[in-house]
Motif scaffolding. Structure first.
Motif, PDB file in Angstrom:
ATOM      1  N   ASP A  64      48.314 -17.427 -16.236  1.00 38.20           N
ATOM      2  CA  ASP A  64      48.763 -18.138 -14.976  1.00 38.20           C
ATOM      3  C   ASP A  64      48.221 -19.736 -14.956  1.00 38.20           C
ATOM      4  N   LEU A  67      47.088 -21.258 -11.410  1.00 41.45           N
ATOM      5  CA  LEU A  67      45.867 -20.625 -10.991  1.00 41.45           C
ATOM      6  C   LEU A  67      44.573 -20.943 -11.763  1.00 41.45           C
ATOM      7  N   THR A  74      38.352 -26.983  -9.341  1.00 43.22           N
ATOM      8  CA  THR A  74      37.438 -26.546  -8.310  1.00 43.22           C
ATOM      9  C   THR A  74      36.088 -26.628  -9.034  1.00 43.22           C
ATOM     10  N   VAL A  78      32.674 -28.701  -7.359  1.00 38.85           N
ATOM     11  CA  VAL A  78      31.707 -27.964  -6.132  1.00 38.85           C
ATOM     12  C   VAL A  78      30.433 -28.841  -6.352  1.00 38.85           C
ATOM     13  N   PHE A  84      26.221 -34.285  -2.850  1.00 36.73           N
ATOM     14  CA  PHE A  84      26.427 -35.439  -1.934  1.00 36.73           C
ATOM     15  C   PHE A  84      26.026 -35.151  -0.547  1.00 36.73           C
ATOM     16  N   TRP A  85      26.506 -33.729  -0.098  1.00 35.65           N
ATOM     17  CA  TRP A  85      26.175 -33.055   1.043  1.00 35.65           C
ATOM     18  C   TRP A  85      24.547 -32.735   1.282  1.00 35.65           C
ATOM     19  N   GLY A  88      21.919 -35.801   1.892  1.00 33.11           N
ATOM     20  CA  GLY A  88      21.606 -36.171   3.333  1.00 33.11           C
ATOM     21  C   GLY A  88      20.801 -35.559   4.196  1.00 33.11           C
ATOM     22  N   TRP A  93      16.480 -27.360   3.586  1.00 36.96           N
ATOM     23  CA  TRP A  93      17.755 -26.969   3.743  1.00 36.96           C
ATOM     24  C   TRP A  93      18.712 -27.607   2.811  1.00 36.96           C
ATOM     25  N   GLY A  96      18.901 -25.772  -0.103  1.00 42.07           N
ATOM     26  CA  GLY A  96      19.743 -24.659   0.052  1.00 42.07           C
ATOM     27  C   GLY A  96      21.043 -25.135  -0.247  1.00 42.07           C
ATOM     28  N   VAL A  97      21.288 -26.348   0.029  1.00 44.37           N
ATOM     29  CA  VAL A  97      22.827 -26.510  -0.219  1.00 44.37           C
ATOM     30  C   VAL A  97      23.242 -26.586  -1.653  1.00 44.37           C
ATOM     31  N   VAL A 100      23.756 -23.216  -2.865  1.00 41.03           N
ATOM     32  CA  VAL A 100      25.149 -22.564  -2.534  1.00 41.03           C
ATOM     33  C   VAL A 100      26.070 -23.226  -3.510  1.00 41.03           C
ATOM     34  N   THR A 104      28.106 -20.961  -6.088  1.00 37.47           N
ATOM     35  CA  THR A 104      29.410 -20.864  -6.050  1.00 37.47           C
ATOM     36  C   THR A 104      30.256 -21.089  -7.371  1.00 37.47           C
TER      37      THR A 104
ATOM     38  N   HIS B  11      22.459 -30.657  11.080  1.00 37.26           N
ATOM     39  CA  HIS B  11      21.059 -30.873  10.046  1.00 37.26           C
ATOM     40  C   HIS B  11      20.367 -29.329  10.139  1.00 37.26           C
ATOM     41  N   GLY B  12      19.254 -29.617   9.420  1.00 45.44           N
ATOM     42  CA  GLY B  12      18.505 -28.128   9.068  1.00 45.44           C
ATOM     43  C   GLY B  12      19.484 -27.198   8.425  1.00 45.44           C
ATOM     44  N   ALA B  13      19.196 -25.998   8.998  1.00 43.45           N
ATOM     45  CA  ALA B  13      19.844 -24.713   8.288  1.00 43.45           C
ATOM     46  C   ALA B  13      21.201 -24.951   8.498  1.00 43.45           C
ATOM     47  N   ARG B  15      22.947 -27.265   7.807  1.00 45.70           N
ATOM     48  CA  ARG B  15      23.531 -27.805   6.274  1.00 45.70           C
ATOM     49  C   ARG B  15      23.915 -26.981   5.627  1.00 45.70           C
ATOM     50  N   VAL B  16      23.119 -25.722   5.373  1.00 44.41           N
ATOM     51  CA  VAL B  16      23.560 -24.862   4.310  1.00 44.41           C
ATOM     52  C   VAL B  16      24.835 -24.130   5.057  1.00 44.41           C
ATOM     53  N   ALA B  19      27.743 -25.893   4.432  1.00 44.04           N
ATOM     54  CA  ALA B  19      28.285 -25.722   2.754  1.00 44.04           C
ATOM     55  C   ALA B  19      29.087 -24.497   2.623  1.00 44.04           C
ATOM     56  N   VAL B  20      28.538 -23.305   3.164  1.00 37.15           N
ATOM     57  CA  VAL B  20      29.343 -22.212   3.033  1.00 37.15           C
ATOM     58  C   VAL B  20      30.456 -21.982   3.665  1.00 37.15           C
ATOM     59  N   VAL B  23      33.046 -24.050   1.239  1.00 41.13           N
ATOM     60  CA  VAL B  23      33.321 -23.026   0.307  1.00 41.13           C
ATOM     61  C   VAL B  23      34.424 -22.281   0.823  1.00 41.13           C
ATOM     62  N   LEU B  26      37.954 -23.958   1.233  1.00 42.75           N
ATOM     63  CA  LEU B  26      38.299 -24.327  -0.134  1.00 42.75           C
ATOM     64  C   LEU B  26      38.940 -23.161  -0.756  1.00 42.75           C
ATOM     65  N   TYR B  34      48.428 -21.003  -2.951  1.00 39.25           N
ATOM     66  CA  TYR B  34      48.922 -20.364  -4.252  1.00 39.25           C
ATOM     67  C   TYR B  34      49.946 -19.360  -3.845  1.00 39.25           C
TER      68      TYR B  34
END
Lengths: 120, 135
Positions: A64, A67, A74, A78, A84-85, A88, A93, A96-97, A100, A104, B11-13, B15-16, B19-20, B23, B26, B34
């Motif tokens: 496919d 798909l 993607t 990611v 970028f996020w 900042g 945290w 932490g980003v 993630v 992902t 800000h702080g937590a 932020r995460v 982000a989730v 995700v 998306l 699709y």
């Protein structure tokens, strides 16, 4: 997909993600090592993206295409968006980003390999 | 601790959390797009629920990230709808699988995504409560 390449990017995603997760728990801000790790991961993803497109164009197996291509696209977006996020936020945290984003990406690589193997 | 201002949401937590949410915005959008583009007629209800989930995640992500008093109200609503949605679609998919022949993000209470869709709205509501402005 080239299996060893998918394994390499998948494991790299996991390694970068777990390292960032540990750093988050330990209260570390983003440092150069984490950014370098994310950059290496992105490089591997770009290589895999290019290889994936080349394979998709040439393959005669029923995969496919929409798909597979959307997962490929993607997978290269990611980590940069996450970074970028993340930059900042000048606390744990931000790290932490990054975790993630990397984890992902690992899930996306797993799905990519699965789509390639089973066709969709 | 200083009084939280609206910007504290991003800000702080938070932020995460955002982000989730991004995700899932998306993932749900790609999945719904699709499904709607390739085989909508196969399971219209499931795909419309997929599309609803996508809209909810996109709105929640944007509202949490904007973090103004007005956008926080939008976030409360979006995260509330998300919680109702995952519970309702999850229950429907377990009780009456025939009406939902194809998967959505919320099917089986989000089992296909490690149950994150079930936990996420609870974290979202808790975070909005925690960063609420106090007088």
């Amino acid at each position: 997909m080239i299996t060893w390449l998918a394994w390499a990017t998948g494991l790299l995603s996991l390694a970068v993600g777990v390292a960032a997760l540990v750093a988050t728990v330990r209260g570390r801000r983003i440092d150069d090592v984490q950014l370098l790790g994310s950059a290496v991961l992105e490089l591997a993803l770009l290589v895999q993206g290019a290889v994936g497109v080349a394979l998709l164009v040439r393959t005669e197996r029923p995969v496919d295409g929409v798909l597979f291509a959307s997962y490929l696209l993607t997978s290269v977006l990611v980590v940069p968006l996450g970074a970028f996020w993340a930059v900042g936020e000048r606390s744990r945290w931000g790290t932490g980003v990054l975790a993630v984003a990397a984890l992902t990406t690992g899930a996306l690589v797993l799905r990519l390999e699965q789509i390639w193997r089973t066709g969709g | 601790m200083a009084e939280p201002r609206p910007e504290a949401t991003r800000h702080g937590a938070g932020r995460v959390l955002i982000a989730v949410y991004a995700v899932f915005a998306l993932a749900a959008s790609a999945r719904a797009g699709y499904q709607l583009a390739t085989h909508f007629s196969a399971a219209p209800l499931a795909y419309l629920l997929s599309a609803l989930a996508a809209v909810v995640y996109v709105v929640a992500t944007a509202a949490l990230a904007t973090a103004t008093p007005a956008s926080r109200r939008v976030a409360w609503a979006a995260v509330g709808v998300e919680l109702v949605g995952v519970l309702a679609v999850g229950a429907l998919s377990v009780l009456d699988a025939e009406d939902l022949p194809d998967e959505t993000v919320w099917s089986g209470f989000g089992a296909g995504y490690g149950y994150v869709p079930l936990v996420l709205p609870l974290l979202g509501l808790a975070w909005l409560h925690r960063t609420r402005p106090r007088r």
